[in-house]
Design an enzyme around this catalytic site. Structure first.
Site, short mmCIF file in Angstrom:
data_model
loop_
_atom_site.label_atom_id
_atom_site.label_comp_id
_atom_site.label_asym_id
_atom_site.label_seq_id
_atom_site.Cartn_x
_atom_site.Cartn_y
_atom_site.Cartn_z
CG ASP A 122 -21.96 -3.44 22.24
OD1 ASP A 122 -21.13 -3.47 23.17
OD2 ASP A 122 -22.14 -4.41 21.48
CG ASP A 125 -22.40 -9.03 30.19
OD1 ASP A 125 -22.94 -9.14 31.29
OD2 ASP A 125 -22.31 -9.98 29.38
P1 IMP Z 1 -18.17 -7.54 28.83
O1 IMP Z 1 -16.73 -7.59 28.46
O2 IMP Z 1 -18.62 -8.80 29.52
O3 IMP Z 1 -18.60 -6.28 29.53
O4 IMP Z 1 -19.00 -7.64 27.49
C1 IMP Z 1 -19.06 -6.62 26.61
C2 IMP Z 1 -19.18 -7.14 25.20
O5 IMP Z 1 -19.86 -8.39 25.12
C3 IMP Z 1 -20.01 -6.15 24.46
O6 IMP Z 1 -19.20 -5.24 23.79
C4 IMP Z 1 -20.83 -7.00 23.53
O7 IMP Z 1 -20.15 -7.13 22.30
C5 IMP Z 1 -20.90 -8.35 24.16
N1 IMP Z 1 -22.20 -8.53 24.87
C6 IMP Z 1 -22.38 -8.55 26.21
N2 IMP Z 1 -23.68 -8.73 26.50
C7 IMP Z 1 -24.33 -8.83 25.32
C8 IMP Z 1 -25.73 -9.02 24.97
O8 IMP Z 1 -26.64 -9.11 25.79
N3 IMP Z 1 -25.98 -9.07 23.64
C9 IMP Z 1 -25.03 -8.98 22.67
N4 IMP Z 1 -23.73 -8.78 22.98
C10 IMP Z 1 -23.39 -8.72 24.28
MG MG Z 2 -19.05 -5.54 21.33
#
Ligand code: IMP
Ligand code: MG
Length: 211
Positions: A122, A125
């Site tokens: 989705d 981040d």
């Molecule tokens: P990362 O591992 O930090 O890249 O985060 C990715 C996961 O964190 C995504 O698959 C989302 O499930 C969750 N996530 C990150 N940012 C958001 C946001 O703004 N809203 C909701 N879920 C988020």
């Molecule tokens: Mg997720």
């Protein structure tokens, strides 16, 4: 008899929404054009190298389920789905606690040897979720592996992460809707939105307040 009613946009009246970043029509148009790019690249790739190949999509649950449902219905090629469940925001957290594979969920076979994979998430981040998923899939020795995300946040880690397909670049803000949650709510909002600050405050007297 079924009578078609005009489309009524109810989201601006939802009291928890601060702003609509992308409305449903904009999302639908972008998902369709992303699917077109994926299909074009896939056609070129299979014509050049792998004539009889099938594509396997690997959506990361839970956040990508609506995106992937819309995406696959715009993809014309033969494809299969293998689910992978990874969680990094337990409960009311809005910053990542580190991605964890959810045991027992998903249906990844031990070997994906020879498979052509498209990993779908989705939102990009910190990049830790995708990095973990890419690792996990590479261990299963696929023939090829590409990545697609609905959203990419404007932060250095996200921009530096190599990803093949991005639907939307967004500011570094917490968003919800179209599959993305806060505290497991709001996934059903048809638009991609930001939420009002009161939603995140534990003292807020609101039915969706985090416990
Ligand atoms: P990362 O591992 O930090 O890249 O985060 C990715 C996961 O964190 C995504 O698959 C989302 O499930 C969750 N996530 C990150 N940012 C958001 C946001 O703004 N809203 C909701 N879920 C988020
Ligand atoms: Mg997720």
């Amino acid at each position: 008899m079924h009578v078609a009613r005009p489309h009524v946009d109810e989201s601006p009246t939802d009291p928890d929404i601060a702003a609509v970043l992308f409305d449903r029509d904009t999302i639908a148009a972008r998902v369709k054009s992303l699917a077109q790019r994926i299909a074009d690249d896939w056609r070129a790739y299979t014509e050049a190298e792998h004539h009889a190949a099938d594509l396997t999509l690997v959506p990361i649950l839970t956040g990508s389920f609506i995106f992937v449902a819309d995406l696959i219905r715009c993809l014309p090629m033969r494809l299969q789905i293998r689910l992978l469940s990874i969680s990094s925001y337990p409960g009311p957290a809005t910053t990542s606690r580190g991605p964890q594979v959810q045991a027992g969920l998903g249906n990844l076979p031990a070997s994906l040897e020879g498979a052509h994979l498209l990993l779908v998430d989705d939102i990009l981040d910190s990049g830790r979720t995708l990095a973990m998923a890419v690792d996990l899939l590479r261990q299963r020795r696929p023939a090829s592996l590409r990545t697609a995300v609905l959203l990419r946040k404007d932060r250095p880690e996200a921009r530096a992460f190599p990803v093949d397909y991005v639907c939307f670049d967004i500011p570094d803000v917490f968003v919800a809707g179209y599959g993305l949650d806060y505290n497991d709510y709001y996934r059903n909002l048809p638009d991609i939105v930001t939420l009002r600050p009161e939603v995140f405050s534990p003292s807020a007297p609101h039915e969706n307040a985090p416990c």
